[in-house]
Scaffold this active site. Structure first.
Site, mmCIF file in Angstrom:
data_model
loop_
_atom_site.group_PDB
_atom_site.id
_atom_site.type_symbol
_atom_site.label_atom_id
_atom_site.label_comp_id
_atom_site.label_asym_id
_atom_site.label_seq_id
_atom_site.Cartn_x
_atom_site.Cartn_y
_atom_site.Cartn_z
ATOM 1 N N ASP A 54 0.862 -1.168 0.000
ATOM 2 C CA ASP A 54 0.000 0.000 0.000
ATOM 3 C C ASP A 54 0.906 1.227 0.000
ATOM 4 O OD1 ASP A 54 0.952 0.265 2.612
ATOM 5 O OD2 ASP A 54 -1.025 0.245 3.539
ATOM 6 N N HIS A 55 0.309 2.396 0.174
ATOM 7 C CA HIS A 55 1.078 3.635 0.165
ATOM 8 C C HIS A 55 2.135 3.674 1.265
ATOM 9 C CE1 HIS A 55 -2.487 4.062 2.668
ATOM 10 N NE2 HIS A 55 -1.790 4.901 3.420
ATOM 11 N N CYS A 68 3.143 -3.141 4.120
ATOM 12 C CA CYS A 68 2.358 -1.981 4.518
ATOM 13 C C CYS A 68 3.128 -1.311 5.657
ATOM 14 C CB CYS A 68 0.922 -2.344 4.901
ATOM 15 S SG CYS A 68 0.721 -3.372 6.374
ATOM 16 N N THR A 102 2.795 -1.546 8.974
ATOM 17 C CA THR A 102 3.135 -2.481 10.053
ATOM 18 C C THR A 102 3.387 -3.899 9.568
ATOM 19 O OG1 THR A 102 0.837 -3.110 10.463
ATOM 20 C CG2 THR A 102 1.704 -1.187 11.695
ATOM 21 N N GLY A 103 2.851 -4.255 8.427
ATOM 22 C CA GLY A 103 2.915 -5.627 7.935
ATOM 23 C C GLY A 103 1.756 -6.479 8.418
ATOM 24 N N ILE A 104 0.998 -5.975 9.372
ATOM 25 C CA ILE A 104 -0.091 -6.762 9.957
ATOM 26 C C ILE A 104 -1.251 -6.918 8.983
ATOM 27 C CG2 ILE A 104 -1.791 -6.851 11.819
ATOM 28 C CD1 ILE A 104 0.314 -5.305 13.546
ATOM 29 N N GLY A 105 -1.734 -5.810 8.449
ATOM 30 C CA GLY A 105 -2.883 -5.869 7.549
ATOM 31 C C GLY A 105 -2.631 -6.733 6.334
ATOM 32 N N HIS A 115 10.789 -23.917 9.067
ATOM 33 C CA HIS A 115 9.754 -24.613 9.832
ATOM 34 C C HIS A 115 8.378 -24.557 9.196
ATOM 35 C CE1 HIS A 115 12.078 -24.272 13.913
ATOM 36 N NE2 HIS A 115 12.846 -24.653 12.921
ATOM 37 N N HIS A 147 7.796 -30.743 10.854
ATOM 38 C CA HIS A 147 7.383 -29.474 10.256
ATOM 39 C C HIS A 147 6.355 -29.700 9.152
ATOM 40 C CE1 HIS A 147 10.225 -27.439 12.707
ATOM 41 N NE2 HIS A 147 11.283 -27.933 12.101
#
Length: 142
Positions: free
Chosen positions: A7-8, A64, A66-69, A97, A133
């Site tokens: 994203d932006h 993005c 935070t990387g979360i979305g 893993h 794994h």
């Protein structure tokens, strides 16, 4: 081929990563966005993740602030194992893993030089092939 999207908030880091990967001779497909104008990350990230899930791309990188979305969007797609990494160790272990096929980064959390080290480690680390794994991945896939 590596699918990449942001994203932006992740646009500037995405640009640096694309430059880094193409200098290494890797093929990259940019799914957007293409500027720092405000946008909605699912619009770019979902098609990139679908490219990985379909086999069009071998792996993907999504960014993005935070990387979360972006990681949430990717992990909604069957066959995707997206890992948000903030360290080289996390990048190595998620490949060894979890056989992660998409890397999520937070441009506002992780600086450029660390992000490039994370990308290189993630791309250069193979899945361990250990039975425990694989068994866990099989349980994730359901």
């Amino acid at each position: 081929m590596i699918a990449i999207a942001s994203d932006h908030g992740g646009f500037n880091l995405k640009t640096k990563i694309i430059e880094h990967l193409t200098e290494k001779g890797l093929e990259v497909k940019d799914f957007g966005c293409y500027s720092t104008d405000s946008c909605d990350y699912p619009d770019m990230v979902r098609p990139a993740a679908q490219a990985v899930a379909s086999g069009e791309a071998e792996r993907g990188i999504v960014i993005c602030t935070t990387g979360i979305g972006v990681s949430i969007v990717c992990n909604k797609i069957s066959g995707i194992r997206c890992a948000l990494c903030t360290s080289v160790t996390m990048a190595r272990l998620t490949r060894e893993h979890n056989d992660s096929n998409i890397l999520a980064l937070g441009a506002g959390i992780t600086g450029e030089f660390l992000a490039l080290d994370i990308v290189d480690t993630w791309l250069n680390t193979e899945f361990s092939q250990m039975e425990k794994h694989q068994r866990r991945i099989d349980k994730i896939e359901g």
